[in-house]
Design an enzyme around this catalytic site. Structure first.
Site, PDB file in Angstrom:
ATOM      1  CB  VAL A   1       5.123   9.008  14.252  1.00  0.00           C
ATOM      2  CG1 VAL A   1       4.111   9.832  15.341  1.00  0.00           C
ATOM      3  CG2 VAL A   1       6.039   8.416  15.009  1.00  0.00           C
TER       4      VAL A   1
ATOM      5  N   GLY B   1     -11.590  -2.903   5.822  1.00  0.00           N
ATOM      6  CA  GLY B   1     -10.064  -2.848   5.357  1.00  0.00           C
ATOM      7  C   GLY B   1      -9.078  -2.195   6.532  1.00  0.00           C
TER       8      GLY B   1
ATOM      9  CD  GLU C   1      -3.274  -4.949   9.324  1.00  0.00           C
ATOM     10  OE1 GLU C   1      -3.146  -5.999   8.520  1.00  0.00           O
ATOM     11  OE2 GLU C   1      -3.014  -3.739   8.632  1.00  0.00           O
TER      12      GLU C   1
ATOM     13  CE  LYS D   1       3.665   2.122  11.956  1.00  0.00           C
ATOM     14  NZ  LYS D   1       2.747   2.501  11.206  1.00  0.00           N
TER      15      LYS D   1
ATOM     16  CE  LYS E   1       1.221   4.845  14.168  1.00  0.00           C
ATOM     17  NZ  LYS E   1      -0.192   4.524  13.766  1.00  0.00           N
TER      18      LYS E   1
ATOM     19  CB  ILE F   1       0.157  14.645  11.006  1.00  0.00           C
ATOM     20  CG1 ILE F   1      -1.139  14.065  10.764  1.00  0.00           C
ATOM     21  CG2 ILE F   1       0.479  15.731  12.057  1.00  0.00           C
ATOM     22  CD1 ILE F   1      -1.675  13.757  12.308  1.00  0.00           C
TER      23      ILE F   1
ATOM     24  CD  GLU G   1       7.158  13.645   9.601  1.00  0.00           C
ATOM     25  OE1 GLU G   1       8.362  14.702   9.607  1.00  0.00           O
ATOM     26  OE2 GLU G   1       6.201  13.578  10.273  1.00  0.00           O
TER      27      GLU G   1
ATOM     28  CB  THR H   1      -0.972  -0.170   1.188  1.00  0.00           C
ATOM     29  OG1 THR H   1      -1.688  -1.354   1.256  1.00  0.00           O
ATOM     30  CG2 THR H   1      -2.161   1.164   1.370  1.00  0.00           C
ATOM     31  CB  VAL H   2       3.345   2.688   2.450  1.00  0.00           C
ATOM     32  CG1 VAL H   2       4.123   3.813   2.328  1.00  0.00           C
ATOM     33  CG2 VAL H   2       2.414   2.638   3.354  1.00  0.00           C
TER      34      VAL H   2
HETATM   35  N1  HSE Z   1      -2.853   0.560  11.898  1.00  0.00           N
HETATM   36  C1  HSE Z   1      -2.573   1.861  11.939  1.00  0.00           C
HETATM   37  C2  HSE Z   1      -3.795   2.758  12.480  1.00  0.00           C
HETATM   38  C3  HSE Z   1      -2.044   2.892  10.770  1.00  0.00           C
HETATM   39  O1  HSE Z   1      -4.947   2.081  12.453  1.00  0.00           O
HETATM   40  O2  HSE Z   1      -3.738   4.047  12.650  1.00  0.00           O
HETATM   41  C4  HSE Z   1      -0.604   2.432  10.689  1.00  0.00           C
HETATM   42  O3  HSE Z   1       0.238   2.684  11.785  1.00  0.00           O
END
Ligand code: HSE
Length: 435
Positions: free
Chosen positions: A131, A186, A189, A104, A204, A135, A128, A13-14
């Site tokens: 966390v 989605g 998890e 993280k 975080k 943002i 960056e 995804t990222v």
């Molecule tokens: N699973 C995290 C959340 C996003 O629900 O904010 C990734 O850190």
């Protein structure tokens, strides 16, 4: 200037978002940076996806083959987890490559080792995206607030939990029902433990705590309590009393030491943080010179997270020629100035509390409870009988003033010994966010 070559570990995804941002905003990025950023290699088993997203990139299937490549200047680690990712990041640093990571867990648990090696090898590790997704809170803590002594940070930094709490409040639904909905959408998890039990938020806030107070990263000191045991009626009672319940990551400098904790928290509904809903994230920082500042945005998702990854790539490109003395330190303070401080255990923190007590509806119960709180020197702010559950039982909600946590726990143990109290006491911490 010659293009900068990046190698990406993981095109999920990222990773896919990063390829898209680099392609769609290539011109704008070049206008800012003065040079091109090129994906030269990707480590993935999905060669078809590479063809679609960054066809110029070489595909490898072993992380070692990517971090050893001469045509990779910056390694972008987007695997997550701590096994393969840790080895790959350490190997990349060992090879003298700069690293960008969204991981993280890796930094909360192994950040000290990773940053030490990076300093030794004179490379940068930027994070960056680790966390609060899109943002720019790491840059804010490291650079934007560099003139300040930071006093405290409180953040809604897990979107999944915030979505669940928002739905429970707005629809009166149970935790289990909303979790299922979050999984279907989605957000959560299939194994949602990390999100709902506070681990993700703990990673975080641990990273932010180190940046705020100039300590090594200390995840072991972070108290974790998730939202899985929250009941809808506590959310409802809190609302009736003018509060919202949020999963907060909190870190605070106190005279006795550093507080570092994640737990459900009652917030006055007038606070901006109490009104951050759905999957959105927000971080409130209180610092001595600037006062209170608040940062809001998407904490996850392909493009918001990729926005942070690409900003890190751009930052590294700008200063990769600079000597390490002229770079922004990994943990915000010069490595020689990063100092061990005392972290408070959860029993040592100071907070106010929401208590829900179920008891037989008989004369004297409230008096007993008030006496036991007074014995621990705990002052009551509000005390209401919320409902008569049936002919014989009553439910009381008590809001306390500030006290040390071990005192409230001692009082709760004593309250649970009252013969007329018929269930374990529910305790939720409260934050006024005043200063
Ligand atoms: N699973 C995290 C959340 C996003 O629900 O904010 C990734 O850190």
């Amino acid at each position: 200037m010659k293009a900068v070559n990046i190698g990406i570990l993981g095109l999920g995804t990222v990773g896919g978002g990063t390829a898209k941002v680099l392609q769609d905003n290539a011109e704008e990025i070049k206008r800012r940076l003065g040079r091109e950023v090129r994906i030269s290699a990707v480590c993935t088993r999905n060669a078809v996806r590479v063809k679609q997203l960054c066809p110029q990139a070489v595909v490898v299937t072993e992380p070692t083959d990517l971090v050893n490549r001469d045509d990779v200047d910056i390694v972008v680690e987007l695997y997550g987890g701590t096994s393969v990712a840790k080895d790959a990041v350490l190997q990349a640093i060992g090879n003298g490559k700069h690293v960008v990571t969204a991981n993280k867990k890796l930094l909360a648990e192994y950040g000290n080792e990773i940053f030490a090696l990076a300093e030794q090898k004179n490379v940068m590790v930027y994070f960056e995206a680790a966390v609060a997704g899109g943002i720019p809170i790491i840059k804010t803590l490291r650079e934007g607030l560099a003139a300040n002594q930071i006093q405290s940070i409180a953040g809604i930094i897990n979107g999944t939990s915030n979505f669940i709490l928002t739905e429970m409040r707005e629809k009166g639904a149970t935790f289990a029902d909303v979790l299922k909905q979050a999984q279907d959408l989605g957000y959560a998890e299939a194994d949602p433990t990390f999100d709902i039990e506070g681990h993700d938020a703990g990673h975080k806030i641990t990273i932010m705590s180190a940046l705020a107070f100039g300590t090594p990263v200390n995840f072991d000191a972070c108290y974790l309590e998730g939202i899985s045991k929250l009941e809808s009626r506590d959310i409802k009672y809190a609302e009736e009393l003018g509060y919202r319940i949020k999963l907060l990551g909190i870190t605070r400098r106190t005279e006795k030491g550093i507080e570092l904790r994640v737990h459900p928290t009652l917030l006055p509904e007038s606070r901006l943080l109490a009104n951050v809903n759905g999957v959105m994230n927000a971080v409130r920082v209180n610092a001595d010179m600037v006062g209170e500042t608040l940062y809001y945005g998407a904490g996850a998702g392909s493009l918001p997270t990729a926005s942070a990854v690409v900003a890190d790539i751009i930052d590294i490109c700008r200063i990769m020629g600079a000597d390490s003395d002229n770079r922004v330190p990994h943990l915000a303070f010069q490595p020689s100035q990063v100092k061990e401080l005392h972290f408070l255990s959860i029993d040592e923190i100071t907070s106010s509390y929401y208590l829900r007590v179920q008891a037989l509806d008989q004369a004297g119960v409230l008096g007993n409870i008030a006496t036991l709180l007074a014995q621990q020197n705990i002052s009551i702010e509000a005390l209401i009988q919320k409902s008569v559950m049936d002919d014989q039982h009553a439910e009381m909600v008590i809001l306390t003033h500030h006290t040390v946590e071990k005192n409230i726990k001692q009082a709760i143990r004593a309250i649970e010994q009252i013969p007329m109290v018929t269930a374990p006491v529910t305790m939720i911490r409260m934050e006024s966010l005043n200063g």
